[in-house]
Design a protein around this motif. Sequence first.
Motif, PDB file in Angstrom:
ATOM      1  N   ASP A 185       0.910  -1.274   0.127  1.00 38.54           N
ATOM      2  CA  ASP A 185      -0.050  -0.001  -0.258  1.00 38.54           C
ATOM      3  C   ASP A 185       0.929   1.318  -0.063  1.00 38.54           C
ATOM      4  O   ASP A 185       2.073   1.169   0.057  1.00 38.54           O
ATOM      5  CB  ASP A 185      -1.025  -0.062   0.989  1.00 38.54           C
ATOM      6  CG  ASP A 185      -0.272   0.050   2.512  1.00 38.54           C
ATOM      7  OD1 ASP A 185       0.976   0.450   2.461  1.00 38.54           O
ATOM      8  OD2 ASP A 185      -0.894  -0.315   3.513  1.00 38.54           O
ATOM      9  N   ALA A 186       0.212   2.507   0.250  1.00 38.88           N
ATOM     10  CA  ALA A 186       1.088   3.649   0.003  1.00 38.88           C
ATOM     11  C   ALA A 186       1.821   3.908   1.165  1.00 38.88           C
ATOM     12  O   ALA A 186       2.911   4.654   0.938  1.00 38.88           O
ATOM     13  CB  ALA A 186       0.100   4.972   0.125  1.00 38.88           C
ATOM     14  N   SER A 187       1.836   3.230   2.346  1.00 39.05           N
ATOM     15  CA  SER A 187       2.654   3.315   3.244  1.00 39.05           C
ATOM     16  C   SER A 187       3.982   2.082   3.205  1.00 39.05           C
ATOM     17  O   SER A 187       4.883   2.245   4.088  1.00 39.05           O
ATOM     18  CB  SER A 187       2.015   3.204   4.539  1.00 39.05           C
ATOM     19  OG  SER A 187       1.671   1.760   4.849  1.00 39.05           O
ATOM     20  N   ALA A 205       3.329  -1.055   3.395  1.00 40.25           N
ATOM     21  CA  ALA A 205       3.071  -2.324   4.109  1.00 40.25           C
ATOM     22  C   ALA A 205       2.426  -3.415   2.972  1.00 40.25           C
ATOM     23  O   ALA A 205       1.746  -3.134   1.878  1.00 40.25           O
ATOM     24  CB  ALA A 205       1.930  -2.192   4.974  1.00 40.25           C
TER      25      ALA A 205
END
Length: 308
Positions: A262-264, A266
């Motif tokens: 995902d964007a982070s 993870a």
Amino acid sequence: VITSLWQGRQVKGTQETDADGTYLFSGMGADDYILEVMAPAYLKATKTLKIETLPATESVDFVLEDGELIQGRVLNSDGRPIADAGIYQLFSSSADQPFNSSTNQPEDDDEALTHSDINGAFSMVVGFDKGLASIGAQHSSYTRQILDIENDRSLVSFILNPSLTLSGKLTHFDGLDFDSSSISLKEMPSYSGRKYAKRVAHSKIDNEGRFKLSDFPPGIYTFQANTNLGEITTDDLEILTSLENYEVSLPLTPRIEVTVIDASGAPVESAHLFMSEISQDSSWLDDSRFIECRSDTNGQCVFGGMPF
């Protein structure tokens, strides 16, 4: 005796009559129905039934007409007689109704009408429908054969091929999940004369990669493995006798590993990924040729076994 209740082109129920010929259907609504009765050695019979108001109790009796005597022989592919082969009749529905698969073939030898003698000869009474009947012969050492015959046929000949068994192991390579895999043996169109490949045997694969394919005749076949990495097909193989401990080596195919985050940064679990073939000019996707994969707890997904 098999009795079937039809509503339009749908079978609403199938019953076997008891010892005195009685049958019962219940829970019917107001409508038009067809009752169909089939029994070995008798002609098939049908009657229409119209229920207009409820509740209603209807009694429909049948008097079955005798079938006709047929004679024949059961031989092997070398022309030698096969003794103790079970001969049975298959039932199909009338021309204006779908095929009744529930009575397609016997579950065991107890349903045979007769057995061939030491010379492979047999005789039995068959119920014809519009001049046609389907009869089959089966033996534990041979593959069964089914023939469609006409009522003016004086002699019926069955030619049975040996029943082969192939047991073995699927060669494992990285990424293959045996728990969700199966293997089929297919007779290819170039050898069978059909337009499409015919599956002659099928087996699940255990957690060690082992399988057992049974009850197929000698011929030229290809293995088709349905796996978590897609559909994998091997080269042609001529099988003339039963085989044990046979190793099926799956061809190595391109392998692509994908990680979904995902964007982070993870990992994303259970993401549904597709891989499809693109035309040479990149103008369209071939939806009929794709494989799919779901990412694991680490966001990873492996594409392999690609048929492209």
